[in-house]
Design a protein around this motif. Structure first.
Motif, PDB file in Angstrom:
ATOM      1  N   ASN A 213     -90.043   6.676  51.548  1.00 36.98           N
ATOM      2  CA  ASN A 213     -89.844   5.404  50.859  1.00 36.98           C
ATOM      3  C   ASN A 213     -90.320   4.200  51.665  1.00 36.98           C
ATOM      4  O   ASN A 213     -90.241   3.069  51.176  1.00 36.98           O
ATOM      5  CB  ASN A 213     -88.369   5.237  50.484  1.00 36.98           C
ATOM      6  N   ALA A 222     -89.905  -1.819  45.252  1.00 31.18           N
ATOM      7  CA  ALA A 222     -89.233  -0.614  44.768  1.00 31.18           C
ATOM      8  C   ALA A 222     -87.893  -0.973  44.132  1.00 31.18           C
ATOM      9  O   ALA A 222     -87.287  -2.008  44.435  1.00 31.18           O
ATOM     10  CB  ALA A 222     -89.024   0.369  45.918  1.00 31.18           C
ATOM     11  N   HIS A 226     -84.225   2.364  46.637  1.00 33.03           N
ATOM     12  CA  HIS A 226     -85.391   3.204  46.862  1.00 33.03           C
ATOM     13  C   HIS A 226     -86.252   2.716  48.032  1.00 33.03           C
ATOM     14  O   HIS A 226     -87.425   3.035  48.121  1.00 33.03           O
ATOM     15  CB  HIS A 226     -86.238   3.293  45.587  1.00 33.03           C
TER      16      HIS A 226
END
Length: 379
Positions: A213, A222, A226
C-alpha cells in the motif's frame, strides 16, 4: 512575502478536518533552495508559541521536536491536540522554561505531517506531493525555520533546545546561523549519524516501502485504511525497541505472555502487545511519507559536511552550550554526546541523565533535565 495563517489551510498536511488547536501557519518567502539541489516551492510551516516577546526581543527560545514530534510542546490535550504537550513537564508557567518570562516557539519540522509542508501536502498542481516530495536535509529544515524567526521579529534566539532529531536540528541551527543562537542545549543526539544509526533508519524505511500500500509513495488518494499502515507500524516497532532500554523492557515484560493469550497457539508475549500498541498509536497520527522523509534526513546528518569535518564544525560553535545524554541510551549512546561536549568550546562536562528508560529518558526525566535547562538559561 511571509503570511501568517490563523485558520487551517485547505491543503493541511495533517488529516483533513482536524481542528487547528494552537497552531498557526507561515508561508515561506519564495521557493526554498535545497541542499541536495533544486527547490521546494510553496512551503509552509506550522508552529505554536507561548509567552510574549519582550520589547528588547531577547527572550525567545526555540524548541525543536524529535522524529515523530510536533509543535505542541506544552499545554493540555483537547481539540487539535489529542494529548498534552510532549514536554509539558519542562515548558510552561513556572516550569524550567518558564513561559511567564520566556517567549517559546516550537515549529513542526518541514517534511512533517502536523501542519507543515510534507509529502501529504498539495504540490503546486494541487495534487499531493507523494513520491515527488524532494529529499530534505536538516540544513534545509533549519533554513526554513530562519524565515519563522524573521517573521516573529526574533533577531537572535536566547536559546535553542532539542533532543534526539531535535538536538541534531538545534546543532545545525547554530552552524547555519551562528549570529542568531546565543545558547544551545543538545540532548541525546549526535554530530553525525553512525553506521548503526543509518542501519536502523534503513530498516524502518524498507519496512514502509515493502508495504504494497506504499505504492511508491503515491498512496494519499487511497481510500481510508488503505495506506501503508502495516509498514509504518513495523517501522515503529523497530524504532521503539531502540527508544527503550533492555533493562526496562525485561523488567516490565520479561517473557510473560499477554493475559489471555498463549504464544504456543498464536498468541503474543506482553512485549509484542506493547509494541503493537505503540505501532497503532503512531499509525493513527502520523503519515508514512513524513516518517520516511524525516528518517532519511536523520540518517543523512553530518554536521561536518562542507565545514571541514565534524571536529572543525564543533570547534566553530560560538553559542554557550550544554550537552546532556541518557545513561543506557542505545540509539544515541553517550559516546556521541561526549564528542559534542569535548568538541564544542566551553561546553563544559557532559551531563548524564540517570534513567531506566533509555533514549526516551530525555522526554521523561524532566525533573533531572530542569536544573540543566535552568543552568543554561541563567548563565
Amino acid at each position: 512575502m511571509l503570511t501568517d495563517v490563523v485558520a487551517p489551510p485547505a491543503t493541511a498536511a495533517w488529516r483533513a478536518g482536524d481542528p487547528p488547536g494552537r497552531r498557526r501557519w507561515l508561508d515561506l518567502r519564495g521557493p526554498l533552495p535545497l541542499q541536495a539541489g533544486g527547490a521546494l516551492p510553496g512551503a509552509r510551516l506550522a508552529y505554536e508559541t507561548w509567552g510574549s516577546l519582550n520589547p528588547k526581543r531577547d527572550n525567545a527560545i526555540l524548541v525543536l521536536h524529535a522524529l515523530t514530534g510536533d509543535s505542541h510542546v506544552s499545554g493540555a490535550g483537547g481539540p487539535g491536540h489529542p494529548t498534552a504537550g510532549w514536554w509539558d513537564g519542562l515548558v510552561g508557567p513556572g516550569r524550567a522554561v518558564d513561559t511567564n518570562h520566556w517567549f517559546v516557539v516550537a515549529p513542526n519540522a518541514l517534511g512533517g505531517c502536523q501542519g507543515s509542508t510534507g509529502p501529504a501536502s498539495a504540490a503546486p498542481d494541487g495534487k499531493p506531493w507523494g513520491s515527488r516530495f524532494p529529499f530534505l536535509t536538516l540544513n534545509d529544515l533549519a533554513r526554513a525555520e530562519n524565515d519563522l524567526a524573521d517573521h516573529l521579529g526574533v533577531d537572535a534566539w536566547a536559546a535553542v533546545i532539542g533532543g534526539s532529531l531535535g538536538g541534531m536540528r538545534a546543532l545545525e541551527w547554530t552552524l547555519c546561523q551562528p549570529d542568531r543562537v546565543r545558547a544551545l542545549l543538545l540532548l541525546a543526539c549526535t554530530a553525525a549519524s553512525s553506521a548503526e544509526q543509518i542501519g536502523w533508519c534503513s530498516a524502518q524505511v524498507r519496512a514502509i516501502e515493502a508495504d504494497p500500500n506504499w505504492r511508491g509513495g503515491d498512496y494519499h488518494h487511497a481510500a481510508p485504511g488503505h495506506g501503508p499502515h502495516a509498514g509504518l507500524g513495523l517501522a515503529r516497532r523497530i524504532a521503539h525497541l531502540t527508544y527503550r532500554s533492555p533493562a526496562e523492557l525485561n523488567g516490565r515484560f520479561g517473557r510473560i505472555p499477554q493475559p489471555g493469550e498463549n504464544p504456543w497457539q498464536g498468541g503474543r508475549y506482553s512485549i509484542e502487545s506493547y509494541l503493537d500498541h505503540q505501532a497503532a498509536k503512531l499509525v493513527g497520527r502520523f503519515d508514512a511519507g513524513s516518517y520516511v522523509t524525516l528518517t532519511k534526513a536523520m540518517a543523512d546528518y553530518d554536521a561536518g559536511r562542507g565545514r571541514g569535518g565534524v571536529a572543525a564544525a564543533l570547534a566553530s560553535v560560538r553559542a554557550r552550550t550544554l550537552v546532556a545524554g541518557v545513561a543506557g541510551d542505545r540509539l544515541f549512546p553517550l559516546v556521541q554526546q561526549q564528542e559534542l561536549a569535548d568538541g564544542i568550546p566551553a561546553a563544559g562536562p557532559l551531563r548524564v541523565l540517570g534513567s531506566p528508560y533509555g533514549h526516551d529518558g530525555f522526554l521523561i526525566e524532566t525533573g533531572q533535565l530542569g536544573p540543566i535547562v535552568g543552568e543554561l538559561l541563567s548563565r
